[in-house]
Design an enzyme around this catalytic site. Structure first.
Site, PDB file in Angstrom:
ATOM      1  N   ARG A   1       0.861  -1.181   0.000  1.00 41.50           N
ATOM      2  CA  ARG A   1       0.000   0.000   0.000  1.00 41.50           C
ATOM      3  C   ARG A   1       0.893   1.226   0.000  1.00 41.50           C
ATOM      4  O   ARG A   1       1.705   1.415   0.907  1.00 41.50           O
ATOM      5  CB  ARG A   1      -0.875  -0.039   1.262  1.00 41.50           C
ATOM      6  CG  ARG A   1      -1.832   1.102   1.414  1.00 41.50           C
ATOM      7  CD  ARG A   1      -2.844   0.783   2.521  1.00 41.50           C
ATOM      8  NE  ARG A   1      -3.764   1.892   2.705  1.00 41.50           N
ATOM      9  CZ  ARG A   1      -3.573   2.871   3.589  1.00 41.50           C
ATOM     10  NH1 ARG A   1      -2.526   2.861   4.385  1.00 41.50           N
ATOM     11  NH2 ARG A   1      -4.444   3.856   3.679  1.00 41.50           N
TER      12      ARG A   1
ATOM     13  N   SER B   1     -11.935  -3.827  -0.419  1.00 42.14           N
ATOM     14  CA  SER B   1     -12.205  -3.370   0.949  1.00 42.14           C
ATOM     15  C   SER B   1     -13.684  -3.092   1.121  1.00 42.14           C
ATOM     16  O   SER B   1     -14.277  -2.382   0.300  1.00 42.14           O
ATOM     17  CB  SER B   1     -11.443  -2.072   1.242  1.00 42.14           C
ATOM     18  OG  SER B   1     -10.059  -2.284   1.205  1.00 42.14           O
TER      19      SER B   1
ATOM     20  N   LYS C   1      -4.884   4.430   9.652  1.00 44.30           N
ATOM     21  CA  LYS C   1      -5.829   4.915   8.659  1.00 44.30           C
ATOM     22  C   LYS C   1      -7.071   5.424   9.374  1.00 44.30           C
ATOM     23  O   LYS C   1      -7.566   4.777  10.296  1.00 44.30           O
ATOM     24  CB  LYS C   1      -6.196   3.716   7.755  1.00 44.30           C
ATOM     25  CG  LYS C   1      -6.828   4.092   6.436  1.00 44.30           C
ATOM     26  CD  LYS C   1      -6.993   2.845   5.566  1.00 44.30           C
ATOM     27  CE  LYS C   1      -7.819   3.169   4.339  1.00 44.30           C
ATOM     28  NZ  LYS C   1      -8.034   1.984   3.503  1.00 44.30           N
TER      29      LYS C   1
END
Lengths: 199, 199
Positions: free
Chosen positions: B27, B96, B125
């Site tokens: 990521r 997701s 996050k």
């Protein structure tokens, strides 16, 4: 989605095309893939209706997803050769370059054209300036069309084309920063066409 | 390219794999395509040498460019169906999700698995929390594997798997935030395996 002048993306594209823009490149920074794809689809519909190609900046996956006419990559984006491999032989590939070396590499990697600049200082993007001499050197070095970008205006467009022999000019604020987008695009087009007639 | 603990990307991947990580997802936020591709190639080499798959987050073009094992898209990225079309039938597709509705849509769009969360609050996050009840509902709704993500730790991993029946757990700081990555990954793996043995 409305720009600073209250125009939608679709309106902006149609106005530019109406003024004689021959291609539209959609550039979205800080925009996630979903929103970029949605905006790209809007721009594509407008370009199709105007009969001009749409080039997607940076994101090869977005260009493929919406079946755009092409993709444009900078020196920080996917390498040109990788982009060419992903899009296949038929989609247009443009590459941003600042030097003869980068332009020759782009040509060798399968670029259909290069965008060379920034020719002049610009408010849109922080970028080093290559000047009209740098632009001319690139135009003389490669066989593919060179599009001048960065600080292009109706005032300097004709001179830039005459001096460098570039195939065209690209503008953001020079067109969309004007209150009358059709007139701005038309003046650009006339200036470039007049300069090319002279060469 | 070194993380906060002085590890290179390659080292981090190899340590996690050594501890029993079964898949690595790369990521990269705020990272242009060129650098993302370079980092992805480094991670891919490490994953290949460890014999585990590499999944690329967000950028379908980067995943295609480096021939990763799969791509993972969020709700703000390219739509799952578009991603599936671009990657073909063989590459892994993860999505997701935060709800049963999103999970069912991902499954219908061709996802191989969903990452469901955030299960707990996380420092990595900013994300809304679905809790273990939300996770369990998603696990019961879909046929594809569900991976729990968001605030997962060695302490809560076993309980989360036992309660929800999820296929696995994903962690960022829970593994790479630990001084001993191998041990952290191993403890995660043991906790998950133990929980699955119980169900």
């Amino acid at each position: 989605m409305i720009d600073q002048s209250g125009r939608t993306l679709s309106e902006a594209v149609l106005l530019a095309a109406d003024g004689g823009a021959t291609v539209v490149q959609l550039r979205e920074k800080d925009c996630a893939g979903r929103e970029f794809t949605e905006r790209a689809n809007i721009a594509l519909a407008a370009c199709r209706s105007a009969g001009i190609p749409l080039i997607i900046n940076d994101r090869v996956d977005v260009a493929l997803a919406i079946q755009a006419d092409g993709v444009h990559v900078g020196q920080d984006d996917l390498p040109a050769m990788t982009a060419r491999r992903l899009i296949g032989p038929d989609m247009l590939l443009g590459v941003s370059v600042k030097s003869v070396e980068q332009a020759l590499a782009a040509q060798a990697a399968g670029a259909d054209y290069v965008g060379a600049g920034a020719v002049f200082q610009t408010g849109t993007k922080v970028s080093s300036v290559i000047g009209i001499e740098g632009l001319k050197a690139i135009c003389e070095a490669v066989k593919i069309p060179v599009v001048a970008i960065g600080g292009m205006s109706v005032q300097n467009g004709k001179e830039v084309v005459e001096f460098s022999g570039c195939a065209g000019v690209a503008a953001i604020s020079g067109i969309f920063g004007e209150s009358n987008v059709v007139d701005a695009a038309r003046e650009f087009r006339m200036a470039v066409d007049a300069a090319k007639g002279k060469r």
